[in-house]
Design a protein around this motif. Structure first.
Motif, PDB file in Angstrom:
ATOM      1  N   LEU A  37      26.605  61.834  53.886  1.00  0.00           N
ATOM      2  CA  LEU A  37      26.033  62.296  55.149  1.00  0.00           C
ATOM      3  C   LEU A  37      24.504  62.313  55.021  1.00  0.00           C
ATOM      4  O   LEU A  37      23.949  63.142  54.299  1.00  0.00           O
ATOM      5  CB  LEU A  37      26.531  63.701  55.494  1.00  0.00           C
ATOM      6  N   PRO A  38      23.815  61.375  55.693  1.00  0.00           N
ATOM      7  CA  PRO A  38      22.354  61.360  55.611  1.00  0.00           C
ATOM      8  C   PRO A  38      21.741  62.499  56.434  1.00  0.00           C
ATOM      9  O   PRO A  38      22.173  62.752  57.566  1.00  0.00           O
ATOM     10  CB  PRO A  38      21.967  59.991  56.181  1.00  0.00           C
ATOM     11  N   ILE A  39      20.757  63.181  55.829  1.00  0.00           N
ATOM     12  CA  ILE A  39      20.068  64.285  56.495  1.00  0.00           C
ATOM     13  C   ILE A  39      18.568  64.159  56.262  1.00  0.00           C
ATOM     14  O   ILE A  39      18.128  63.479  55.331  1.00  0.00           O
ATOM     15  CB  ILE A  39      20.554  65.661  55.996  1.00  0.00           C
ATOM     16  N   GLU A  40      17.805  64.831  57.103  1.00  0.00           N
ATOM     17  CA  GLU A  40      16.360  64.915  56.910  1.00  0.00           C
ATOM     18  C   GLU A  40      15.844  66.148  57.623  1.00  0.00           C
ATOM     19  O   GLU A  40      16.535  66.737  58.454  1.00  0.00           O
ATOM     20  CB  GLU A  40      15.660  63.663  57.435  1.00  0.00           C
ATOM     21  N   GLY A  41      14.629  66.527  57.277  1.00  0.00           N
ATOM     22  CA  GLY A  41      14.014  67.665  57.931  1.00  0.00           C
ATOM     23  C   GLY A  41      12.790  68.128  57.176  1.00  0.00           C
ATOM     24  O   GLY A  41      12.362  67.497  56.210  1.00  0.00           O
ATOM     25  N   HIS A  42      12.243  69.246  57.612  1.00  0.00           N
ATOM     26  CA  HIS A  42      11.092  69.848  56.937  1.00  0.00           C
ATOM     27  C   HIS A  42      11.556  71.096  56.184  1.00  0.00           C
ATOM     28  O   HIS A  42      12.055  72.041  56.804  1.00  0.00           O
ATOM     29  CB  HIS A  42       9.988  70.193  57.940  1.00  0.00           C
ATOM     30  N   ALA A  43      11.380  71.057  54.873  1.00  0.00           N
ATOM     31  CA  ALA A  43      11.770  72.176  54.022  1.00  0.00           C
ATOM     32  C   ALA A  43      10.677  73.227  53.937  1.00  0.00           C
ATOM     33  O   ALA A  43      10.928  74.362  53.525  1.00  0.00           O
ATOM     34  CB  ALA A  43      12.127  71.672  52.621  1.00  0.00           C
ATOM     35  N   SER A  44       9.449  72.849  54.295  1.00  0.00           N
ATOM     36  CA  SER A  44       8.319  73.767  54.328  1.00  0.00           C
ATOM     37  C   SER A  44       7.378  73.306  55.433  1.00  0.00           C
ATOM     38  O   SER A  44       7.253  72.099  55.666  1.00  0.00           O
ATOM     39  CB  SER A  44       7.596  73.771  52.973  1.00  0.00           C
ATOM     40  N   LEU A  45       6.758  74.252  56.099  1.00  0.00           N
ATOM     41  CA  LEU A  45       5.793  73.955  57.154  1.00  0.00           C
ATOM     42  C   LEU A  45       4.445  74.529  56.725  1.00  0.00           C
ATOM     43  O   LEU A  45       4.356  75.727  56.406  1.00  0.00           O
ATOM     44  CB  LEU A  45       6.233  74.567  58.480  1.00  0.00           C
ATOM     45  N   PHE A  46       3.430  73.689  56.708  1.00  0.00           N
ATOM     46  CA  PHE A  46       2.123  74.142  56.259  1.00  0.00           C
ATOM     47  C   PHE A  46       1.566  75.221  57.189  1.00  0.00           C
ATOM     48  O   PHE A  46       1.742  75.167  58.405  1.00  0.00           O
ATOM     49  CB  PHE A  46       1.143  72.975  56.177  1.00  0.00           C
TER      50      PHE A  46
END
Length: 140
Positions: free
Chosen positions: A6-15
């Motif tokens: 299952l391909p996933i993506e996202g932001h694990a941290s936001l500056f």
């Protein structure tokens, strides 16, 4: 990638975004760690449980927004199948980083810790992320 991954993506941290632990990550905080380990040195876990990795991170980069991750949940283990099913159902969509602070300082108010350099160990798929805006989505 197999057809069952299952391909996933996202932001694990936001500056420059305060998390629930009063930490703020500065842009560039992950550069040294990622240059040393690449995405292969960062584990994909479920709820920060290092006993059962659930997938692999194929790409981890800093972009204008924060720490962007792209990877695959592997359904070759019972935990991987569970996590993939929960993500597909929309029940699980948080991301959270596991790290060691290398360089940090208090902000001007003394209330926040500004992370200037971190050693990134893992990015977990979690129910409740410490940074509420750290979310994943299915990649397509």
């Amino acid at each position: 990638m197999t057809e069952t991954d299952l391909p996933i993506e996202g932001h694990a941290s936001l500056f420059w975004t305060r998390d629930l632990n009063d930490d703020v990550t500065a842009a560039g905080a992950f550069e040294t760690s990622l240059a040393r380990t690449g995405p292969g040195g960062v584990k994909m876990l479920h709820q920060h449980d290092d006993a059962e990795p659930v997938g692999v991170w194929d790409a981890i980069t800093e972009d204008a927004k924060g720490l962007h991750v792209r990877g695959r949940i592997l359904r070759t283990t019972p935990r991987g199948r569970l996590v993939a099913a929960l993500v597909e159902a929309g029940a699980l969509d948080g991301l959270s980083i596991g790290f060691r602070a290398v360089k940090a300082r208090p902000d001007e108010t003394g209330r926040l810790r500004v992370l200037r350099e971190v050693e990134l160990w893992e990015v977990s798929i979690v129910t409740f992320p410490m940074l509420p805006g750290a979310r994943l989505r299915r990649a397509g």
